[in-house]
Design an enzyme around this catalytic site. Structure first.
Site, mmCIF file in Angstrom:
data_model
loop_
_atom_site.group_PDB
_atom_site.id
_atom_site.type_symbol
_atom_site.label_atom_id
_atom_site.label_comp_id
_atom_site.label_asym_id
_atom_site.label_seq_id
_atom_site.Cartn_x
_atom_site.Cartn_y
_atom_site.Cartn_z
ATOM 1 N N TYR A 60 -5.144 -3.469 12.829
ATOM 2 C CA TYR A 60 -5.929 -3.030 11.680
ATOM 3 C C TYR A 60 -7.435 -3.117 11.872
ATOM 4 O O TYR A 60 -8.176 -2.321 11.317
ATOM 5 C CB TYR A 60 -5.549 -3.873 10.446
ATOM 6 C CG TYR A 60 -4.182 -3.540 9.892
ATOM 7 C CD1 TYR A 60 -4.034 -2.660 8.830
ATOM 8 C CD2 TYR A 60 -3.036 -4.100 10.441
ATOM 9 C CE1 TYR A 60 -2.780 -2.351 8.309
ATOM 10 C CE2 TYR A 60 -1.779 -3.809 9.930
ATOM 11 C CZ TYR A 60 -1.655 -2.930 8.874
ATOM 12 O OH TYR A 60 -0.414 -2.614 8.380
ATOM 13 N N GLU A 66 1.905 0.304 12.911
ATOM 14 C CA GLU A 66 1.120 0.117 11.681
ATOM 15 C C GLU A 66 -0.355 0.201 12.014
ATOM 16 O O GLU A 66 -0.801 -0.300 13.041
ATOM 17 C CB GLU A 66 1.387 -1.245 11.015
ATOM 18 C CG GLU A 66 2.704 -1.361 10.301
ATOM 19 C CD GLU A 66 2.848 -2.703 9.589
ATOM 20 O OE1 GLU A 66 1.812 -3.319 9.211
ATOM 21 O OE2 GLU A 66 3.999 -3.152 9.421
ATOM 22 N N TRP A 79 0.053 2.586 7.961
ATOM 23 C CA TRP A 79 0.560 1.761 6.870
ATOM 24 C C TRP A 79 -0.341 2.008 5.671
ATOM 25 O O TRP A 79 -1.533 1.782 5.755
ATOM 26 C CB TRP A 79 0.521 0.276 7.271
ATOM 27 C CG TRP A 79 1.050 -0.611 6.188
ATOM 28 C CD1 TRP A 79 0.336 -1.204 5.164
ATOM 29 C CD2 TRP A 79 2.408 -1.003 5.994
ATOM 30 N NE1 TRP A 79 1.159 -1.930 4.358
ATOM 31 C CE2 TRP A 79 2.447 -1.830 4.841
ATOM 32 C CE3 TRP A 79 3.608 -0.743 6.674
ATOM 33 C CZ2 TRP A 79 3.629 -2.382 4.360
ATOM 34 C CZ3 TRP A 79 4.767 -1.310 6.188
ATOM 35 C CH2 TRP A 79 4.776 -2.113 5.058
ATOM 36 N N GLU A 130 6.110 -8.191 13.506
ATOM 37 C CA GLU A 130 5.015 -9.150 13.461
ATOM 38 C C GLU A 130 5.469 -10.615 13.483
ATOM 39 O O GLU A 130 5.307 -11.354 12.506
ATOM 40 C CB GLU A 130 4.142 -8.899 12.220
ATOM 41 C CG GLU A 130 3.492 -7.543 12.224
ATOM 42 C CD GLU A 130 2.521 -7.315 11.079
ATOM 43 O OE1 GLU A 130 1.700 -6.383 11.198
ATOM 44 O OE2 GLU A 130 2.585 -8.049 10.079
ATOM 45 N N ARG A 149 9.152 5.310 9.443
ATOM 46 C CA ARG A 149 9.478 3.937 9.833
ATOM 47 C C ARG A 149 9.800 3.129 8.581
ATOM 48 O O ARG A 149 8.967 3.012 7.678
ATOM 49 C CB ARG A 149 8.310 3.292 10.582
ATOM 50 C CG ARG A 149 8.659 1.877 11.030
ATOM 51 C CD ARG A 149 7.471 1.068 11.507
ATOM 52 N NE ARG A 149 7.892 -0.332 11.580
ATOM 53 C CZ ARG A 149 7.112 -1.379 11.392
ATOM 54 N NH1 ARG A 149 5.827 -1.200 11.153
ATOM 55 N NH2 ARG A 149 7.583 -2.603 11.448
ATOM 56 N N ASN A 209 1.060 -3.209 15.865
ATOM 57 C CA ASN A 209 0.479 -3.182 14.527
ATOM 58 C C ASN A 209 -0.941 -3.713 14.628
ATOM 59 O O ASN A 209 -1.143 -4.858 15.043
ATOM 60 C CB ASN A 209 1.269 -4.074 13.567
ATOM 61 C CG ASN A 209 2.625 -3.501 13.201
ATOM 62 O OD1 ASN A 209 3.025 -2.456 13.697
ATOM 63 N ND2 ASN A 209 3.335 -4.200 12.334
ATOM 64 N N HIS A 224 11.891 -7.320 8.809
ATOM 65 C CA HIS A 224 10.495 -7.257 8.379
ATOM 66 C C HIS A 224 10.270 -8.374 7.351
ATOM 67 O O HIS A 224 10.075 -8.116 6.160
ATOM 68 C CB HIS A 224 10.180 -5.883 7.782
ATOM 69 C CG HIS A 224 8.719 -5.573 7.677
ATOM 70 N ND1 HIS A 224 8.157 -4.452 8.245
ATOM 71 C CD2 HIS A 224 7.705 -6.233 7.081
ATOM 72 C CE1 HIS A 224 6.848 -4.433 7.982
ATOM 73 N NE2 HIS A 224 6.553 -5.511 7.262
#
Length: 485
Positions: free
Chosen positions: A319, A383, A433, A178, A81, A317, A127
């Site tokens: 985390y 991500e 990521w 995002e 990606r 995405n 991005h």
């Protein structure tokens, strides 16, 4: 029984690889006709990055892309990606500005090299790196009438630049990475380019009470009209998929009180539902309408027809996980307090280098289930990653032994597998990521890479996390009939 159920593995067509972004790795910002992006000058302003460094070199991947592709091939990834630099393709950004042939050639060569190594290109159109010329000309994302047209032109352009130039070889497109970060961090908190904020110590211009919501609205429309273009002019012939990728972390009630349970949902409404609800359900969340009232822009009926259903999948995405308590005063968090400290005083998980990230893999599984049940489309995890605390200050040999990151990915991959095989969630892909340590919002102090980059020499060194992930996916993706004989 299916082969996946027999083997207890992810399906044969599951996609895995690593992720990057153009400004964060390419460097060569003034080479071969590239125009400035909003990050070029922003990252040079004193105090905008923690180490005072900018993206002019980054990981030098504009020059070293062949070495990067060779390393990806050595890792054995199924996909890579990466994002296109809008200002490398159209240096001045606009629909009446010329296309840069050298920018097209660079990405075309990269795509060809990936395919020659059997690696699927997974391409992000935007991005965070808006051409500076568009920001200067009319305010960039703040100007709906101009930015929607210029973004769609960038996707097509007079010679159908991205979709036509690359679409015969690219079957997986992401429109925007995002949008919450684009809107809130760029136009609310002012910590990302272009750095607009009501905080006059941070920015001379900006209105944090209105601009983020305007920008988010315009990003949704730009995404939707680009998708309509792709579906009408390219999809039937090229056979690809197109969608958006949204950041958003799991929100867990601090305790079982009704107020905190409701607060967690409010956090999800603003972090995820702000963008996901219009795109997949056709309306903004009721809570956001209540919270913002007339400050939340309204779609026209014609616009809503374009917006609803404008993503073929859910790009995720994510985390971390936040414990949520009622009573916050930050609209960007849904008027919810975030904490990592449990009621018993214990931290939720292992602390990363960045203050906003702790390791809590159970939350990843919960989020996958929430998204699947709410939006009912296949999920591509585009991500997911971890920055080891103080990794940048460690000797290389020690940094390569990134045990906290290995543990993070052990938990994340276990949660991913459980969500697919036990919960029935349709997850199609997983991209940690990031492929390389790279330029982050604070400069180069925070390292997310599964590959260590020595910024003095630009040498790349695989970390233990890279070795873990390569082995894990080799062991946990079904190989088809060969493994069933």
């Amino acid at each position: 029984m299916t082969s996946v159920e027999i083997s207890n593995k992810l399906p044969e067509d599951f996609i895995w690889g690593f992720a990057t972004a153009s400004f964060q790795i390419e460097g060569s910002t003034n080479v071969d006709g590239r125009g400035k992006s909003i990050w070029d000058d922003f990252s040079k302003q004193p105090g905008k990055t923690m180490d005072g460094r900018d993206g002019d070199v980054a990981t030098d991947s504009y020059r070293l892309w062949k070495e990067d592709v060779a390393l990806l091939a050595k890792y054995g990834v199924k996909s890579y990606r990466f994002s296109l630099s809008w200002s490398r393709i159209i240096p001045l950004g606009g629909r009446n500005n010329p296309v840069n042939p050298k920018g097209i050639t660079f990405y075309s060569n990269l795509i060809d090299a990936l395919l020659e190594h059997g690696i699927i290109p997974f391409v992000t159109l935007y991005h965070w790196d808006l051409p500076q010329a568009l920001h200067d000309r009319y305010g960039g994302w703040l100007n709906k009438d101009e930015i929607v047209q210029d973004y769609v032109h960038y996707a097509r352009a007079s010679c159908r630049v991205c979709f036509r130039a690359f679409g015969d070889r690219v079957k997986h497109w992401l429109t925007v990475n995002e949008p919450w970060c684009v809107s809130i961090l760029g136009y609310g908190r002012g910590v990302f380019a272009p750095g607009r904020s009501s905080d006059r110590d941070r920015s001379p211009k900006g209105d944090s009470s209105t601009e983020p919501w305007i920008v988010g609205h315009n990003v949704i429309l730009s995404h939707a009209y680009a998708v309509r273009l792709y579906r009408e002019e390219f999809k039937a012939v090229q056979g690809g998929q197109i969608g958006i990728t949204l950041n958003g972390d799991w929100a867990m009630p601090y305790d079982d009180s009704p107020q905190n349970v409701e607060a967690a949902q409010h956090a999800l409404d603003v972090a995820i539902g702000w963008f996901a609800d219009p795109i997949y359900l056709g309306h903004y969340p009721d809570y956001m309408k209540q919270m913002l009232q007339e400050r939340l822009p309204v779609f026209t009926p014609e616009e809503l027809k374009v917006v609803k259903g404008s993503s073929d999948f859910y790009g995720m995405n994510t985390y971390t996980t936040h414990l949520c308590r009622d009573g916050g005063d930050d609209e960007f968090q849904g008027l919810v307090e975030y904490t990592f400290i449990r009621p018993d005083g214990i931290q939720l998980g292992t602390q990363a280098h960045c203050a906003w990230l702790q390791d809590y893999p159970q939350g990843f599984r919960c989020l996958l289930n929430y998204i699947w049940k709410r939006y009912k489309l296949p999920i591509y995890v585009t991500e997911n990653g971890f920055a080891v605390k103080d990794e940048n200050s460690k000797p290389i040999e020690e940094a390569l032994q990134d045990n906290d990151r290995v543990n993070y990915f052990k938990g994340a991959t276990a949660s991913l597998k459980a969500a697919v095989l036990e919960d029935g969630v349709d997850v199609k892909a997983y991209f940690p990521w990031s492929f390389l340590d790279n330029f982050e919002a604070d400069g180069y102090i925070t390292r997310f890479g599964i590959t260590y980059v020595d910024y003095e020499t630009q040498q790349r060194y695989p970390k233990e996390s890279a070795k873990f992930l390569v082995k894990w996916f080799g062991d946990n993706i079904d190989a088809g009939d060969r493994k069933l004989q």
